[in-house]
Design an enzyme around this catalytic site. Structure first.
Site, PDB file in Angstrom:
ATOM      1  CG  HIS A  17     -13.683 -24.658   8.216  1.00 52.98           C
ATOM      2  ND1 HIS A  17     -13.557 -23.619   7.907  1.00 52.98           N
ATOM      3  CD2 HIS A  17     -12.392 -25.224   8.556  1.00 52.98           C
ATOM      4  CE1 HIS A  17     -12.481 -23.111   8.228  1.00 52.98           C
ATOM      5  NE2 HIS A  17     -11.688 -24.273   8.578  1.00 52.98           N
ATOM      6  CD  GLU A  18     -11.315 -28.905   9.345  1.00 58.99           C
ATOM      7  OE1 GLU A  18     -10.308 -29.105   8.510  1.00 58.99           O
ATOM      8  OE2 GLU A  18     -11.360 -28.150  10.307  1.00 58.99           O
ATOM      9  CG  HIS A  21      -9.056 -26.835   5.082  1.00 57.06           C
ATOM     10  ND1 HIS A  21      -8.632 -25.650   4.399  1.00 57.06           N
ATOM     11  CD2 HIS A  21      -9.736 -26.697   6.520  1.00 57.06           C
ATOM     12  CE1 HIS A  21      -8.732 -24.907   5.498  1.00 57.06           C
ATOM     13  NE2 HIS A  21      -9.435 -25.192   6.463  1.00 57.06           N
TER      14      HIS A  21
END
Length: 362
Positions: A17-18, A21
């Site tokens: 998820h990170e 980004h």
């Protein structure tokens, strides 16, 4: 080993998820100051190309930070590579990339499941109904039912098996509000007798348990390289629609469904159970949690990606950002809410672990 596998999967999903980004920002040339897994004090860190990669003490998620957020940053405020100075579409991509990364990972895991485990070829049902989940404080939990129990009979009537047995049990429960029903279940190879009294919800019986047919799914090898993709598309659509529907039901019927919300401890417990089953179960757990993480982060709540999108949308409508103090208040309220909710769920779920309940009962 099951617990370690579940923890590794959860950590991996957070990293993915990170990373969504992070790579969406760096791909566009946007400055990033840190990539952290966890919150709070730094346990391990490494500097690479001006970015701090850190493992932190509180394992409740992660974050990617930008120089824009740092009061002591030496980078000029008008630097074109700061996130805040980029056009709205580029900033929107950075925000959305975490959710998109989890959705993509879930789809890839489902493709791998179809390719490695095989294509579902039918369900081999055996007598009984499997209890896959129990809601705390509801009649099923009060009666003593536990996840993994195999219900053999209800009110003296044996349950033949398959989806028909599930429907028969649901119909009998719904038709028996406030009535005591004798239940026989198999648990760890032995039989237990329980008294189940459905609650009365507007004249309909409810027990707060998730039920499913008992048996094994049969699989066959894929016929060609495209069949795993088609199967993954079907499974992905089903899981995503059910997950989104579950969150919608939680929001619209919060009082009735709040007890079904699981925290990190319960998720790890469920993952450990899937890991012990092996085969397709671990694939399914990974895909399901990845989709849940994506949908959760898409909610328009402070500190989540959806909340960031709300601020971005308001900025687009106003033609300028909201005042910094309002943005700060919005984010701080989200932090307090999410950390508080996580702690409550951790305490509740830990207290419901069988080993903890045995200690409390002494």
């Amino acid at each position: 080993m099951g617990v370690l596998a579940a923890l590794a999967i959860l950590a991996g999903l957070i990293v993915v998820h990170e990373a969504g980004h992070f790579f969406a920002a760096t791909w566009q040339g946007i400055r990033v100051s840190s990539f952290s897994i966890g919150f709070g004090p730094v346990l391990l860190q490494r500097q690479r190309r001006g970015v701090q990669f850190a493992l932190r003490a509180i394992p409740l998620g992660g974050f990617v930070a930008f120089p824009d957020d740092e009061a002591g940053s030496t980078i000029p405020k008008d630097d074109p590579n700061l996130l805040s100075n980029r056009p709205l579409p580029q900033r929107a991509l950075v925000i959305a990339a975490g959710v998109l990364a989890n959705l993509l990972l879930a789809w890839l895991v489902l493709v791998a499941q179809s390719a490695v485990v095989g294509i579902p070829a039918g369900f081999s049902a055996t007598p009984g109904v499997l209890v896959s989940g129990v809601q705390s404080g509801q009649p099923a939990a009060i009666a003593g039912l536990q996840p993994g129990d195999r219900i053999l009979s209800l009110a003296g009537e044996p349950l033949a098996g398959g989806q028909t047995a599930v429907m028969e049990m649901v119909e009998r429960i719904q038709a028996s509000p406030s009535q005591s029903l004798e239940l026989v279940a198999e648990r760890n190879g032995s039989r237990v007798q329980l008294q189940l009294t459905p609650s009365d919800l507007d004249g309909t019986g409810r027990v707060g348990a998730q039920l499913q047919p008992f048996g094994e799914e049969a699989y066959r090898p894929a016929r060609g390289p495209l069949e795993p993709i088609r199967q993954a598309n079907r499974d992905f659509t089903t899981l995503l629609s059910r997950t989104a529907g579950g969150f919608f039901t939680l929001i619209t019927h919060f009082g009735e469904t709040a007890g079904q919300v699981s925290g990190p401890v319960k998720i790890v417990e469920m993952g450990a159970s899937f890991a012990q089953q092996g085969g397709s179960s671990l694939f399914l757990f990974t895909a399901l949690i990845s989709i849940n993480l994506a949908v959760l982060n898409a909610l328009p709540l402070p500190l989540l990606d959806g909340g960031q999108f709300v601020l971005l949308l308001l900025e687009g409508l106003r033609g300028r950002p909201l005042p910094e103090r309002l943005q700060m208040a919005f984010m701080q309220s989200g932090f307090v809410f999410l950390v508080g909710l996580s702690l409550v769920l951790i305490v509740r779920d830990t207290s419901q672990l069988p080993a903890v309940q045995q200690l409390l009962a002494r």
